[in-house]
Design a protein around this motif. Structure first.
Motif, PDB file in Angstrom:
ATOM      1  N   UNK A   9       0.808  -1.228   0.000  1.00 58.01           N
ATOM      2  CA  UNK A   9       0.000   0.000   0.000  1.00 58.01           C
ATOM      3  C   UNK A   9       0.837   1.272   0.000  1.00 58.01           C
ATOM      4  N   UNK A  10       1.984   1.256   0.675  1.00 58.79           N
ATOM      5  CA  UNK A  10       2.811   2.457   0.738  1.00 58.79           C
ATOM      6  C   UNK A  10       3.398   2.779  -0.637  1.00 58.79           C
ATOM      7  N   UNK A  11       3.768   1.755  -1.397  1.00 58.97           N
ATOM      8  CA  UNK A  11       4.289   1.981  -2.750  1.00 58.97           C
ATOM      9  C   UNK A  11       3.184   2.513  -3.653  1.00 58.97           C
ATOM     10  N   UNK A  12       2.000   1.910  -3.561  1.00 52.71           N
ATOM     11  CA  UNK A  12       0.878   2.386  -4.368  1.00 52.71           C
ATOM     12  C   UNK A  12       0.569   3.841  -4.056  1.00 52.71           C
ATOM     13  N   UNK A  13       0.582   4.187  -2.774  1.00 54.78           N
ATOM     14  CA  UNK A  13       0.283   5.556  -2.367  1.00 54.78           C
ATOM     15  C   UNK A  13       1.330   6.522  -2.917  1.00 54.78           C
ATOM     16  N   UNK A  14       2.604   6.165  -2.814  1.00 59.43           N
ATOM     17  CA  UNK A  14       3.681   7.026  -3.295  1.00 59.43           C
ATOM     18  C   UNK A  14       3.570   7.245  -4.805  1.00 59.43           C
ATOM     19  N   UNK A  15       3.365   6.154  -5.545  1.00 57.99           N
ATOM     20  CA  UNK A  15       3.239   6.271  -7.002  1.00 57.99           C
ATOM     21  C   UNK A  15       1.997   7.069  -7.379  1.00 57.99           C
ATOM     22  N   UNK A  16       0.902   6.803  -6.678  1.00 56.65           N
ATOM     23  CA  UNK A  16      -0.346   7.506  -6.948  1.00 56.65           C
ATOM     24  C   UNK A  16      -0.149   9.012  -6.815  1.00 56.65           C
ATOM     25  N   UNK A  17       0.456   9.439  -5.718  1.00 56.88           N
ATOM     26  CA  UNK A  17       0.666  10.872  -5.482  1.00 56.88           C
ATOM     27  C   UNK A  17       1.580  11.476  -6.543  1.00 56.88           C
ATOM     28  N   UNK A  18       2.688  10.793  -6.828  1.00 56.59           N
ATOM     29  CA  UNK A  18       3.652  11.324  -7.791  1.00 56.59           C
ATOM     30  C   UNK A  18       3.055  11.495  -9.176  1.00 56.59           C
ATOM     31  N   UNK A  19       2.265  10.518  -9.620  1.00 55.80           N
ATOM     32  CA  UNK A  19       1.673  10.590 -10.956  1.00 55.80           C
ATOM     33  C   UNK A  19       0.531  11.606 -11.007  1.00 55.80           C
ATOM     34  N   UNK A  20      -0.253  11.680  -9.939  1.00 50.27           N
ATOM     35  CA  UNK A  20      -1.327  12.674  -9.911  1.00 50.27           C
ATOM     36  C   UNK A  20      -0.772  14.083  -9.937  1.00 50.27           C
ATOM     37  N   UNK A  21       0.360  14.306  -9.264  1.00 53.86           N
ATOM     38  CA  UNK A  21       0.997  15.620  -9.285  1.00 53.86           C
ATOM     39  C   UNK A  21       1.501  15.983 -10.674  1.00 53.86           C
ATOM     40  N   UNK A  22       1.719  14.960 -11.513  1.00 53.90           N
ATOM     41  CA  UNK A  22       2.115  15.189 -12.902  1.00 53.90           C
ATOM     42  C   UNK A  22       0.894  15.232 -13.821  1.00 53.90           C
TER      43      UNK A  22
ATOM     44  N   UNK B  30      -4.186  -1.102  -7.886  1.00 54.53           N
ATOM     45  CA  UNK B  30      -4.717  -2.347  -7.346  1.00 54.53           C
ATOM     46  C   UNK B  30      -3.622  -3.084  -6.591  1.00 54.53           C
ATOM     47  N   UNK B  31      -4.006  -3.719  -5.480  1.00 55.13           N
ATOM     48  CA  UNK B  31      -3.094  -4.616  -4.780  1.00 55.13           C
ATOM     49  C   UNK B  31      -3.319  -6.053  -5.185  1.00 55.13           C
ATOM     50  N   UNK B  32      -4.469  -6.314  -5.826  1.00 54.08           N
ATOM     51  CA  UNK B  32      -4.850  -7.659  -6.271  1.00 54.08           C
ATOM     52  C   UNK B  32      -4.604  -7.795  -7.769  1.00 54.08           C
ATOM     53  N   UNK B  33      -3.705  -8.666  -8.201  1.00 53.31           N
ATOM     54  CA  UNK B  33      -3.398  -8.771  -9.630  1.00 53.31           C
ATOM     55  C   UNK B  33      -4.572  -9.200 -10.494  1.00 53.31           C
ATOM     56  N   UNK B  34      -5.437 -10.081  -9.983  1.00 53.31           N
ATOM     57  CA  UNK B  34      -6.578 -10.535 -10.783  1.00 53.31           C
ATOM     58  C   UNK B  34      -7.560  -9.387 -11.007  1.00 53.31           C
ATOM     59  N   UNK B  35      -7.771  -8.559  -9.978  1.00 49.81           N
ATOM     60  CA  UNK B  35      -8.629  -7.386 -10.132  1.00 49.81           C
ATOM     61  C   UNK B  35      -8.018  -6.417 -11.148  1.00 49.81           C
TER      62      UNK B  35
END
Length: 214
Positions: free
Chosen positions: A35-48, A55-60
């Protein structure tokens, strides 16, 4: 048996994956169980100013990718109970997404296998936000090109094909795309195989005809 239990990723039925899934502007998809990696990437990309799904679940994530328009997908390979390369193969098998691997377990053999499966880029954790954004922008530019001209090529193969037609050498292409010359040669070999070209000159001629629609 579920895909997680079998250790393999099975492609879901697209008819069962469309309800409630975004089909508008292309998002960047993040697949990572941390979750911490997803959050970091999410913030960085949204700022761009990039729309993001995670997703944390690969099938989803794969169910989303089946119904989504051409998108950039950032995938971690170390996901519990799933072989990361199986997920990469399933995503690349949809033939429209540009898959970027972001993992702490990058090595030469894994990189070669990922490229063989159709991955667009391989980045090693930890990668800077700027490097990730640059990789996403490169992937977005590749999938934004009309796919009709080079049908059957992956986004990275289309990039390499364009540069080959521009007359650039392997070394120049490697520098332009931030790849190793060996990786560029791998993509060049793929293009030779897919087009049936017997040599470099024939490849350029075939690519030019394909680009012109002839």
């Amino acid at each position: 048996m579920s895909p997680q239990e079998s250790g393999k990723i099975r492609r879901p039925d697209p008819r069962a994956a469309t309800v409630g899934l975004p089909l508008g502007p292309s998002e960047v998809l993040i697949v990572d169980d941390d979750p911490s990696v997803r959050h970091m990437l999410h913030l960085g990309l949204e700022q761009a100013d990039m729309p993001v799904m995670s997703f944390g679940e690969p099938v989803e994530a794969l169910a989303w990718a089946v119904a989504a328009p051409a998108s950039v997908v950032i995938v971690d390979l170390r996901i519990p109970e799933v072989d990361g390369l199986d997920l990469v193969q399933a995503l690349c098998g949809l033939d429209r997404h540009a898959v970027i691997i972001l993992s702490a377990i990058v090595d030469v053999s894994m990189t070669v296998e990922a490229m063989r499966l159709g991955a667009f880029n391989v980045l090693e954790k930890p990668a800077s936000t700027d490097r990730i954004i640059r990789a996403v922008e490169e992937a977005q530019a590749a999938i934004a090109k009309p796919a009709q001209a080079f049908a059957g090529f992956t986004p990275r193969e289309r990039q390499v094909a364009e540069l080959i037609m521009d007359g650039q050498t392997t070394k120049q292409i490697a520098q332009a795309l931030l790849l190793s010359p060996r990786t560029v040669e791998f993509f060049r070999a793929n293009l030779l195989r897919k087009t049936g070209a017997t040599n470099a000159a024939a490849l350029v001629s075939i690519l030019a005809r394909m680009s012109a629609g002839g």
